[in-house]
Design a protein around this motif. Sequence first.
Motif, mmCIF file in Angstrom:
data_model
loop_
_atom_site.group_PDB
_atom_site.id
_atom_site.type_symbol
_atom_site.label_atom_id
_atom_site.label_comp_id
_atom_site.label_asym_id
_atom_site.label_seq_id
_atom_site.Cartn_x
_atom_site.Cartn_y
_atom_site.Cartn_z
ATOM 1 N N GLN A 183 17.358 -10.385 -9.589
ATOM 2 C CA GLN A 183 18.180 -10.168 -10.779
ATOM 3 C C GLN A 183 17.479 -9.288 -11.803
ATOM 4 N N ASN A 184 16.145 -9.268 -11.762
ATOM 5 C CA ASN A 184 15.373 -8.369 -12.628
ATOM 6 C C ASN A 184 15.085 -7.029 -11.958
ATOM 7 N N ARG A 185 15.712 -6.829 -10.790
ATOM 8 C CA ARG A 185 15.584 -5.564 -10.044
ATOM 9 C C ARG A 185 14.127 -5.236 -9.707
ATOM 10 N N PHE A 186 13.337 -6.296 -9.426
ATOM 11 C CA PHE A 186 11.931 -6.161 -9.045
ATOM 12 C C PHE A 186 11.152 -5.335 -10.074
ATOM 13 N N ALA A 187 11.437 -5.622 -11.342
ATOM 14 C CA ALA A 187 10.771 -4.920 -12.441
ATOM 15 C C ALA A 187 9.262 -5.107 -12.343
ATOM 16 N N GLY A 188 8.544 -4.013 -12.572
ATOM 17 C CA GLY A 188 7.093 -4.027 -12.473
ATOM 18 C C GLY A 188 6.589 -3.606 -11.118
ATOM 19 N N PHE A 189 7.490 -3.500 -10.153
ATOM 20 C CA PHE A 189 7.103 -3.079 -8.807
ATOM 21 C C PHE A 189 7.848 -1.812 -8.388
ATOM 22 N N LEU A 190 9.154 -1.860 -8.377
ATOM 23 C CA LEU A 190 9.923 -0.683 -7.980
ATOM 24 C C LEU A 190 10.018 0.302 -9.146
ATOM 25 N N THR A 191 9.729 1.537 -8.869
ATOM 26 C CA THR A 191 9.839 2.569 -9.905
ATOM 27 C C THR A 191 11.080 3.420 -9.716
ATOM 28 N N GLU A 192 11.746 3.265 -8.583
ATOM 29 C CA GLU A 192 13.007 3.956 -8.334
ATOM 30 C C GLU A 192 13.858 3.125 -7.393
ATOM 31 N N GLU A 193 15.130 3.476 -7.301
ATOM 32 C CA GLU A 193 16.055 2.697 -6.469
ATOM 33 C C GLU A 193 15.619 2.726 -4.997
ATOM 34 N N PRO A 194 15.509 1.562 -4.356
ATOM 35 C CA PRO A 194 15.166 1.548 -2.926
ATOM 36 C C PRO A 194 16.357 1.990 -2.077
ATOM 37 N N GLY A 195 16.071 2.779 -1.066
ATOM 38 C CA GLY A 195 17.131 3.196 -0.159
ATOM 39 C C GLY A 195 17.275 2.265 1.028
ATOM 40 N N TYR A 196 16.142 1.667 1.425
ATOM 41 C CA TYR A 196 16.142 0.782 2.595
ATOM 42 C C TYR A 196 15.354 -0.487 2.270
ATOM 43 N N ILE A 197 16.015 -1.616 2.466
ATOM 44 C CA ILE A 197 15.430 -2.920 2.157
ATOM 45 C C ILE A 197 15.492 -3.787 3.407
ATOM 46 N N LEU A 198 14.438 -4.572 3.638
ATOM 47 C CA LEU A 198 14.415 -5.541 4.728
ATOM 48 C C LEU A 198 14.280 -6.941 4.146
ATOM 49 N N ASP A 199 15.200 -7.822 4.522
ATOM 50 C CA ASP A 199 15.081 -9.254 4.243
ATOM 51 C C ASP A 199 14.631 -9.903 5.543
ATOM 52 N N LEU A 200 13.357 -10.237 5.610
ATOM 53 C CA LEU A 200 12.756 -10.773 6.827
ATOM 54 C C LEU A 200 12.821 -12.297 6.798
ATOM 55 N N CYS A 201 13.189 -12.895 7.935
ATOM 56 C CA CYS A 201 13.460 -14.348 8.004
ATOM 57 C C CYS A 201 14.644 -14.665 7.094
ATOM 58 N N THR A 202 15.741 -14.001 7.350
ATOM 59 C CA THR A 202 16.865 -13.963 6.411
ATOM 60 C C THR A 202 17.630 -15.263 6.274
ATOM 61 N N GLY A 203 17.675 -16.103 7.323
ATOM 62 C CA GLY A 203 18.449 -17.338 7.224
ATOM 63 C C GLY A 203 19.914 -17.048 6.939
ATOM 64 N N SER A 204 20.412 -17.523 5.813
ATOM 65 C CA SER A 204 21.817 -17.334 5.437
ATOM 66 C C SER A 204 22.130 -15.922 4.963
ATOM 67 N N ALA A 205 21.116 -15.082 4.855
ATOM 68 C CA ALA A 205 21.236 -13.706 4.352
ATOM 69 C C ALA A 205 21.454 -13.656 2.838
ATOM 70 N N CYS A 206 21.115 -14.742 2.140
ATOM 71 C CA CYS A 206 21.341 -14.749 0.693
ATOM 72 C C CYS A 206 20.501 -13.704 -0.027
ATOM 73 N N ILE A 207 19.247 -13.524 0.386
ATOM 74 C CA ILE A 207 18.404 -12.514 -0.256
ATOM 75 C C ILE A 207 18.920 -11.126 0.060
ATOM 76 N N ALA A 208 19.277 -10.885 1.311
ATOM 77 C CA ALA A 208 19.786 -9.573 1.710
ATOM 78 C C ALA A 208 21.045 -9.213 0.931
ATOM 79 N N ILE A 209 21.963 -10.146 0.836
ATOM 80 C CA ILE A 209 23.243 -9.890 0.168
ATOM 81 C C ILE A 209 23.045 -9.710 -1.328
ATOM 82 N N ALA A 210 22.193 -10.545 -1.935
ATOM 83 C CA ALA A 210 21.922 -10.398 -3.364
ATOM 84 C C ALA A 210 21.280 -9.038 -3.652
ATOM 85 N N CYS A 211 20.385 -8.587 -2.774
ATOM 86 C CA CYS A 211 19.778 -7.255 -2.940
ATOM 87 C C CYS A 211 20.825 -6.151 -2.817
ATOM 88 N N ALA A 212 21.754 -6.336 -1.904
ATOM 89 C CA ALA A 212 22.809 -5.329 -1.727
ATOM 90 C C ALA A 212 23.682 -5.211 -2.969
#
Length: 306
Positions: free
Chosen positions: A122-151
């Motif tokens: 929700q903070n858009r990985f503030a302090g780490f990402l300096t620009e919009e990511p084009g490709y994201i991996l949610d590893l060990c995704t389970g329900s895909a909640c992290i993947a979907i929230a990132c999308a």
Amino acid sequence: MENTDINEAVQELETILDVVRWSVSRFNQAGLYFGHGTDNAWDEVISMVLQVLHLPQQIDLQLYQSRLTTSEKRQVLELIQRRIDERVPAAYLTNQAWFCGLPFYVDERVLVPRSPIAELIQNRFAGFLTEEPGYILDLCTGSACIAIACAYEFPEAQVDAADISYDALDVASINIEEHQLQDRVFPLHSDVYSGLAGQKYDLIVTNPPYVDAEDIADMPEEFHVEPVIGLAAGEDGLDIVHTILRDAPDHLNDGGWLIVEVGNSLVHMNEQYADLPLTWITFEHGGDGVFAVQKEALAEYFAGNE
């Protein structure tokens, strides 16, 4: 809780608030454990009651004075009884959990979403990402909640949702379809990175199994309903994390970040990776045991420790 108790409650209780108060008392009396999306009886009961009544999770306070029909009271109270009798996380009884303010279908094939990584997203990985990511991996995704929230947070990104469990990927696919993200979020079968040959990402986020053997033995009953494959990770909780760290540079673009949740196993991380420059993240809304590390730091560390 006896059926006579439910029959009495159905007869005597009238409003939503009546039912909530009665149910909270029963939960506290039963000594339930709360750790799957809520941390107290009041919040869990409200969530369950509103879901049964097909109401939003946030309603006007005046609506709590609404009277319920006999059938509505019985439906709610029978679910409350199941929560007490079966010691099953509430999300499995309602088949719904919330993460980053989004609803997700869940059942016993996946863990109930509850990661503090939600705050990072929700903070858009503030302090780490300096620009919009084009490709994201949610590893060990389970329900895909992290993947979907990132999308949702990064609407131009492609997100891969990888897991070793075909059962988990079935649940992930349900959620991807329900959120209509089939064109940007892709469920992939992979044992860590084994199914991702040649794939590189700007950001890898993972909430892998990390519970050590001692904690597995001591967990409350509710946790033992969850799939053990999503929790247990050897004596120190780092069996899978070792592979995630070692091979991450091969799957990160230059400047890319790896975000990993290890929970209580952070003690073992600090012992075994004392020379790896990890950034441990402080969360405003609670939670710990999540670190960030950049590709170049990982590559340098493992080059010097071969």
